[in-house]
Design an enzyme around this catalytic site. Sequence first.
Site, PDB file in Angstrom:
ATOM      1  CG  ASN A   1      17.001 -31.460 -13.286  1.00  0.00           C
ATOM      2  OD1 ASN A   1      17.387 -31.259 -12.139  1.00  0.00           O
ATOM      3  ND2 ASN A   1      16.098 -32.407 -13.573  1.00  0.00           N
TER       4      ASN A   1
ATOM      5  CB  ALA B   1      11.103 -31.295 -16.660  1.00  0.00           C
TER       6      ALA B   1
ATOM      7  NE  ARG C   1      11.251 -40.102 -12.161  1.00  0.00           N
ATOM      8  CZ  ARG C   1      12.431 -40.421 -11.633  1.00  0.00           C
ATOM      9  NH1 ARG C   1      12.642 -40.326 -10.345  1.00  0.00           N
ATOM     10  NH2 ARG C   1      13.416 -40.843 -12.407  1.00  0.00           N
TER      11      ARG C   1
ATOM     12  CE1 TYR D   1      24.726 -37.482  -9.438  1.00  0.00           C
ATOM     13  CE2 TYR D   1      25.802 -36.801  -7.416  1.00  0.00           C
ATOM     14  CZ  TYR D   1      24.763 -36.675  -8.314  1.00  0.00           C
ATOM     15  OH  TYR D   1      23.764 -35.744  -8.089  1.00  0.00           O
TER      16      TYR D   1
ATOM     17  CB  SER E   1      26.076 -32.985  -7.157  1.00  0.00           C
ATOM     18  OG  SER E   1      26.342 -33.585  -5.890  1.00  0.00           O
TER      19      SER E   1
HETATM   20  P1  NAP Z   1      15.182 -37.787  -9.676  1.00  0.00           P
HETATM   21  O1  NAP Z   1      14.060 -37.436  -8.765  1.00  0.00           O
HETATM   22  O2  NAP Z   1      15.740 -39.171  -9.695  1.00  0.00           O
HETATM   23  O3  NAP Z   1      14.737 -37.361 -11.167  1.00  0.00           O
HETATM   24  C1  NAP Z   1      15.628 -37.555 -12.227  1.00  0.00           C
HETATM   25  C2  NAP Z   1      15.049 -36.947 -13.483  1.00  0.00           C
HETATM   26  O4  NAP Z   1      16.042 -37.124 -14.523  1.00  0.00           O
HETATM   27  C3  NAP Z   1      13.783 -37.637 -13.939  1.00  0.00           C
HETATM   28  O5  NAP Z   1      12.895 -36.665 -14.451  1.00  0.00           O
HETATM   29  C4  NAP Z   1      14.276 -38.557 -15.061  1.00  0.00           C
HETATM   30  O6  NAP Z   1      13.331 -38.742 -16.094  1.00  0.00           O
HETATM   31  C5  NAP Z   1      15.429 -37.743 -15.621  1.00  0.00           C
HETATM   32  N1  NAP Z   1      16.372 -38.561 -16.361  1.00  0.00           N
HETATM   33  C6  NAP Z   1      17.180 -39.553 -15.891  1.00  0.00           C
HETATM   34  N2  NAP Z   1      17.892 -40.092 -16.897  1.00  0.00           N
HETATM   35  C7  NAP Z   1      17.536 -39.410 -18.020  1.00  0.00           C
HETATM   36  C8  NAP Z   1      17.924 -39.483 -19.379  1.00  0.00           C
HETATM   37  N3  NAP Z   1      18.839 -40.353 -19.804  1.00  0.00           N
HETATM   38  N4  NAP Z   1      17.347 -38.623 -20.257  1.00  0.00           N
HETATM   39  C9  NAP Z   1      16.415 -37.722 -19.848  1.00  0.00           C
HETATM   40  N5  NAP Z   1      16.003 -37.608 -18.590  1.00  0.00           N
HETATM   41  C10 NAP Z   1      16.565 -38.446 -17.675  1.00  0.00           C
HETATM   42  O7  NAP Z   1      16.433 -36.848  -9.420  1.00  0.00           O
HETATM   43  P2  NAP Z   1      16.556 -35.407  -8.717  1.00  0.00           P
HETATM   44  O8  NAP Z   1      16.942 -35.629  -7.317  1.00  0.00           O
HETATM   45  O9  NAP Z   1      15.394 -34.557  -9.060  1.00  0.00           O
HETATM   46  O10 NAP Z   1      17.860 -34.887  -9.472  1.00  0.00           O
HETATM   47  C11 NAP Z   1      17.820 -33.932 -10.511  1.00  0.00           C
HETATM   48  C12 NAP Z   1      19.225 -33.426 -10.753  1.00  0.00           C
HETATM   49  O11 NAP Z   1      19.736 -32.865  -9.533  1.00  0.00           O
HETATM   50  C13 NAP Z   1      20.214 -34.534 -11.154  1.00  0.00           C
HETATM   51  O12 NAP Z   1      21.116 -34.029 -12.113  1.00  0.00           O
HETATM   52  C14 NAP Z   1      20.915 -34.843  -9.858  1.00  0.00           C
HETATM   53  O13 NAP Z   1      22.193 -35.375 -10.066  1.00  0.00           O
HETATM   54  C15 NAP Z   1      20.974 -33.467  -9.223  1.00  0.00           C
HETATM   55  N6  NAP Z   1      21.175 -33.489  -7.779  1.00  0.00           N
HETATM   56  C16 NAP Z   1      20.263 -34.114  -6.947  1.00  0.00           C
HETATM   57  C17 NAP Z   1      20.501 -34.130  -5.573  1.00  0.00           C
HETATM   58  C18 NAP Z   1      19.545 -34.787  -4.606  1.00  0.00           C
HETATM   59  O14 NAP Z   1      19.926 -34.911  -3.419  1.00  0.00           O
HETATM   60  N7  NAP Z   1      18.361 -35.193  -5.005  1.00  0.00           N
HETATM   61  C19 NAP Z   1      21.652 -33.521  -5.057  1.00  0.00           C
HETATM   62  C20 NAP Z   1      22.546 -32.917  -5.919  1.00  0.00           C
HETATM   63  C21 NAP Z   1      22.291 -32.901  -7.272  1.00  0.00           C
HETATM   64  P3  NAP Z   1      12.355 -40.036 -16.267  1.00  0.00           P
HETATM   65  O15 NAP Z   1      11.795 -40.354 -14.911  1.00  0.00           O
HETATM   66  O16 NAP Z   1      11.320 -39.529 -17.238  1.00  0.00           O
HETATM   67  O17 NAP Z   1      13.175 -41.146 -16.853  1.00  0.00           O
END
Ligand code: NAP
Length: 243
Positions: free
Chosen positions: A86, A9, A11, A151, A138
Site C-alpha cells: 500500500n 499503514a 495513515r 504516478y 490506482s
Molecule cells: P497517504 O494518506 O498519503 O498515506 C501514505 C502512506 O504511505 C503513509 O502511511 C506513509 O507512511 C506511507 N509511505 C509513503 N512513503 C513510504 C515509504 N517510502 N516507505 C514506507 N511507507 C511509505 O496515502 P493514501 O491515500 O492512504 O494512499 C495509500 C495508497 O493508495 C498509495 O499507494 C496510493 O497511491 C494509493 N491510492 C490512493 C488514492 C487516493 O485518492 N487517496 C487513490 C488511488 C490510489 P509515513 O507517513 O509513515 O511516512
Amino acid sequence: MSTVLITGASRGIGAQCALSFAKAGYDVALNYCRSEAKALALVKEIEALGVKAFAVQADVADSAQVKGMFDAVRKELGAADVLVNNAGIAHVGLLTDMTDDEWRRLIDTDLSGTFYCCREALADMIRAHSGVIVNIASMWGEVGASCEAAYSAAKAGVIGLAKALAKEVGPSGVRVNAVSPGVVMTDMMAGFSDEDVAALKDETPLTSLGSPEDVADAVLFLASEKARFITGQVLSVNGGMVI
Ligand code: NAP
C-alpha cells in the site's frame, strides 16, 4: 490465526486496512516510514481488539530496509500470510518539469518498493505453498492521468507486476491481485481545492468520493477464502469513475 503485513499503514488507506484486518481476526504488522507516533497509536488500538500488532519502520524504497522489515516481522509474528503493498507517494506536475530525483523517488517507492516486498514475502509463501498479495494500484494506472505521468506509470507497473506474478506463483499456491482505488479522501488529496474535489465528485457516477473503508473492504475480500479462485485481477474501487 493469519498474519498480514501492510506497508504504509500509519495513515490513510493503509491504516484502515490494518484496522479492518484486525477486526477480521488477523495479527497485523504495520509498516511506517516517518509517522511513528501514528503507527504506535494504531498498534494500541489494534491490540485492544484482541489480536497482535507490530509496528515496523522501513522505507520501502530501500531493499535492505525491506529485508530488515521482513526479518523483524518473521521474528515477532511469524511469516506474513498476506502482504498488502500500500505504501505510496504521488507527484502532480508536468512531466517536462519533473527532475530525475523526483522521478526516481516516486518509482523507487511506488513500484520498486512493491517489488522488494513481493520478493521477500514470496520466499516464505512459496515455501508454505500458500499466501496472498494485494497491490494497491490506482485508476490512473489503468487509464493514465494528465500531470501524474510518473504516478500513472508506477501504478500501471504494480498492475503488471500483479498479473505477471499471478501466473508465476499460482502453481505455488499463491494468489496475487491488485485493488485500484479511485479518488479517496486521505492526506494524499490534501493539495486538492474544494472546487477540485467537487468536480471529481461530479465526474463520479456514484456521486461521492471513496473512503479508506471502501478500499479496505475490497482488499480484505481478495485476501479471504471467498476469493480463493481469483488471481491476476484488478478490482477497481472507484464509484464508476473509470470503467
Ligand atoms: P497517504 O494518506 O498519503 O498515506 C501514505 C502512506 O504511505 C503513509 O502511511 C506513509 O507512511 C506511507 N509511505 C509513503 N512513503 C513510504 C515509504 N517510502 N516507505 C514506507 N511507507 C511509505 O496515502 P493514501 O491515500 O492512504 O494512499 C495509500 C495508497 O493508495 C498509495 O499507494 C496510493 O497511491 C494509493 N491510492 C490512493 C488514492 C487516493 O485518492 N487517496 C487513490 C488511488 C490510489 P509515513 O507517513 O509513515 O511516512
